[in-house]
Design a protein around this motif. Structure first.
Motif, short mmCIF file in Angstrom:
data_model
loop_
_atom_site.label_atom_id
_atom_site.label_comp_id
_atom_site.label_asym_id
_atom_site.label_seq_id
_atom_site.Cartn_x
_atom_site.Cartn_y
_atom_site.Cartn_z
N GLY A 127 0.78 -1.23 0.00
CA GLY A 127 0.00 0.00 0.00
C GLY A 127 0.81 1.28 0.00
O GLY A 127 0.22 2.37 0.05
N ILE A 128 2.14 1.21 -0.09
CA ILE A 128 2.92 2.45 -0.09
C ILE A 128 2.77 3.16 -1.43
O ILE A 128 2.46 2.57 -2.45
CB ILE A 128 4.41 2.20 0.23
N ARG A 129 3.06 4.47 -1.42
CA ARG A 129 2.93 5.27 -2.63
C ARG A 129 4.29 5.68 -3.20
O ARG A 129 4.43 5.84 -4.40
CB ARG A 129 2.09 6.51 -2.34
N ILE A 130 5.28 5.88 -2.32
CA ILE A 130 6.62 6.27 -2.76
C ILE A 130 7.65 5.46 -1.98
O ILE A 130 7.56 5.32 -0.76
CB ILE A 130 6.88 7.77 -2.56
N PHE A 131 8.66 4.95 -2.70
CA PHE A 131 9.78 4.26 -2.09
C PHE A 131 11.05 5.01 -2.48
O PHE A 131 11.33 5.20 -3.66
CB PHE A 131 9.86 2.81 -2.56
N HIS A 132 11.82 5.44 -1.49
CA HIS A 132 13.01 6.26 -1.74
C HIS A 132 14.27 5.57 -1.25
O HIS A 132 14.30 5.04 -0.14
CB HIS A 132 12.87 7.61 -1.04
N PHE A 133 15.32 5.61 -2.08
CA PHE A 133 16.60 5.02 -1.68
C PHE A 133 17.76 5.80 -2.28
O PHE A 133 17.58 6.67 -3.14
CB PHE A 133 16.67 3.54 -2.09
N GLY A 134 18.97 5.50 -1.80
CA GLY A 134 20.18 6.15 -2.29
C GLY A 134 21.19 5.12 -2.74
O GLY A 134 20.90 3.92 -2.79
N SER A 135 22.40 5.58 -3.02
CA SER A 135 23.39 4.66 -3.58
C SER A 135 24.33 4.05 -2.56
O SER A 135 24.98 3.04 -2.83
CB SER A 135 24.23 5.38 -4.65
N LYS A 153 10.08 -5.09 -4.90
CA LYS A 153 8.80 -5.28 -4.21
C LYS A 153 7.97 -4.00 -4.25
O LYS A 153 6.74 -4.05 -4.45
CB LYS A 153 9.05 -5.69 -2.76
N ALA A 154 8.62 -2.86 -4.08
CA ALA A 154 7.89 -1.59 -4.11
C ALA A 154 7.32 -1.32 -5.50
O ALA A 154 6.18 -0.85 -5.64
CB ALA A 154 8.81 -0.45 -3.67
N ARG A 155 8.11 -1.59 -6.53
CA ARG A 155 7.61 -1.42 -7.90
C ARG A 155 6.40 -2.32 -8.14
O ARG A 155 5.40 -1.91 -8.73
CB ARG A 155 8.70 -1.73 -8.92
N SER A 189 14.34 3.74 -11.41
CA SER A 189 13.58 4.78 -10.72
C SER A 189 12.58 5.46 -11.64
O SER A 189 12.72 5.47 -12.86
CB SER A 189 14.54 5.82 -10.13
N HIS A 190 11.58 6.08 -11.01
CA HIS A 190 10.64 6.95 -11.71
C HIS A 190 11.02 8.42 -11.55
O HIS A 190 10.69 9.25 -12.39
CB HIS A 190 9.22 6.77 -11.17
N VAL A 191 11.70 8.73 -10.43
CA VAL A 191 12.17 10.08 -10.15
C VAL A 191 13.62 9.97 -9.67
O VAL A 191 13.92 9.17 -8.78
CB VAL A 191 11.33 10.77 -9.05
N THR A 192 14.50 10.77 -10.27
CA THR A 192 15.89 10.81 -9.83
C THR A 192 16.28 12.25 -9.53
O THR A 192 16.03 13.14 -10.34
CB THR A 192 16.84 10.25 -10.91
#
Length: 331
Positions: A127-135, A153-155, A189-192
Motif C-alpha cells: 500500500g505504499i505510494r513512494i519508495f526512496h533510496f540512495g546509492s 517489491k515496491a515497484r 527509478s521513476h524520479v531521480t
C-alpha cells in the motif's frame, strides 16, 4: 502503512565545531543525527507526510538515539532493526569557511551495510505510494541485494520509485563502479534527484539541463538537478524548466539536498495517483510550483548546523516563500 518509505543509512554526523579545519585538525565536533535517507524521511514527516524507514543500526547508544530521533518526528521505525555484531555508522565532517564539507566515514562494516531482507517485516511495503533510496546501500553486500529486493517489491506494489545517488566517492572502490551502479539504479527509478556534480559525472555533460535530459532518457519520468543557490533544473520527456534558487547566509550545507528531496516527494503525493504512476505527466507550471517549494526547503536547511536539526517545517517554507515574493520587483 506509511505512504512514503525510505531505506538506507542512518548515522551520526560529527560536525566540526569551527569552520576552516580539516577533520584531523578540528578542535571539536558536534554530534548530529543524519544519513541521507533518514534526513529525507524526517524532512517528509515535518512537511506532513506519512513516512516510514527501513534500516539497520548498531545495538549501541548511537543507534538507539537515531531511532528515538526519527520517532520524535513521527517517522515509523517498526522496520528498523538492531545489530549486535556491528556498530552504527559514524561520519566526521569538517566545514570550509564557505560551508562546504569534507567527510571521513567509519563503517568497517557498519550495521547499515549488513541489512538482509529478513530484517524487514512481512507486508511492510503493502500500500505504499513512494519508495526512496540512495546509492550508499548499493556499495556492498548484503545491503545491495536487500535494497534491490525492496525496490522490486515496491515497484510490484505500484509505488513510485525515487532515487538520490548522494555520491560519496571515498566509499566506492572506483569511479567506474560508482557510475555503473548509479546508472543501474537510475533505470529502476521513476524520479531521480542529483546534484549538478553528480549529473555531470553520470551524463558526461557539464550543462545541467542537457545532463538532466540525458539522464531522463535512461528511464525516469522526472529528473531534478540541484544547483545550490542557483536553484535547480527539472526535466521530463515534455518539459525542461529552470527554477531560481535563493542566496542565503550559509552555516552548513549538510542535509540541504535531502530537504529538497523530501519537499519534492511530499508535493508529488499531493498531485494525485496519476502523477505517481507517471511523473512525466507533470506540466511546466506544476514543475515550477513543486521546485520553488523544494528550493526553499533546501535553502532554509543551509542556515543551521547539521542535517535533521536543520530541516524546515511546512509553515517555515511557506513563510519564507511569501517573504521572497514580497521582495520581488514589480514587473
Amino acid at each position: 502503512m506509511p505512504d512514503i518509505i525510505c531505506t538506507g543509512e542512518m548515522l551520526i554526523d560529527f560536525v566540526a565545531a569551527e569552520k576552516g579545519y580539516g577533520v584531523g585538525d578540528a578542535p571539536g565536533f558536534i554530534p548530529t543525527p543524519g544519513g541521507a535517507p533518514a534526513n529525507v524521511a524526517v524532512g517528509a514527516a515535518l512537511l506532513g507526510g506519512s513516512v516510514g524507514f527501513i534500516g539497520k543500526v548498531g545495538d549501541d547508544p548511537f543507534g538507539k538515539k537515531l531511532v528515538r530521533v526519527l520517532e520524535s518526528y513521527g517517522v515509523d521505525t517498526s522496520a528498523v532493526s538492531f545489530a549486535e555484531y556491528a556498530r552504527t555508522m559514524l561520519a566526521f565532517v569538517s566545514l570550509t569557511e564557505e560551508g562546504d564539507r569534507d567527510f571521513v566515514f567509519y563503517r568497517h562494516p557498519s550495521a547499515d551495510m549488513l541489512i538482509v531482507p529478513e530484517d524487514v517485516p512481512d507486508g511492510y511495503l503493502d500500500g505504499i505510494r513512494i519508495f526512496h533510496f540512495g546509492s550508499i546501500s548499493l556499495i556492498g553486500e548484503p545491503s545491495r541485494s536487500t535494497t534491490l529486493t525492496l525496490v522490486e517489491k515496491a515497484r510490484n506494489a505500484g509505488a513510485l520509485i525515487s532515487f538520490d545517488p548522494n555520491i560519496r566517492m571515498s566509499l566506492w572502490p572506483d569511479e567506474d563502479t560508482a557510475r555503473e551502479t548509479i546508472m543501474m539504479a537510475i533505470k529502476l527509478s521513476h524520479v531521480t534527484k542529483l546534484s549538478g556534480e553528480e549529473a555531470e559525472l553520470i551524463a558526461r555533460d557539464p550543462n545541467p539541463k542537457r545532463a538532466g535530459r540525458i539522464i531522463e532518457m535512461m528511464g525516469p519520468g522526472l529528473v531534478a538537478v540541484t544547483l545550490a543557490e542557483k536553484g535547480c533544473v527539472a526535466v521530463t520527456a515534455r518539459y525542461g524548466v529552470e527554477v531560481m534558487g535563493h542566496k542565503m547566509k550559509v552555516a552548513d550545507t549538510t542535509g540541504a539536498g535531502d530537504a529538497f528531496t523530501a519537499a519534492m516527494l511530499v508535493n508529488l503525493t499531493e498531485m494525485g495517483d496519476d502523477v505517481l504512476t507517471n511523473p512525466g505527466l507533470l506540466g511546466d507550471l506544476e514543475l515550477i510550483r513543486i521546485f520553488q517549494f523544494a528550493n526553499a526547503a533546501g535553502a532554509l536547511t543551509t542556515t543551521a548546523t547539521g542535517a535533521i536539526p536543520a530541516l524546515p517545517r511546512r509553515e517555515e517554507i511557506e513563510a519564507f516563500l511569501q517573504r521572497e515574493r514580497s521582495r520581488a520587483p514589480l514587473q
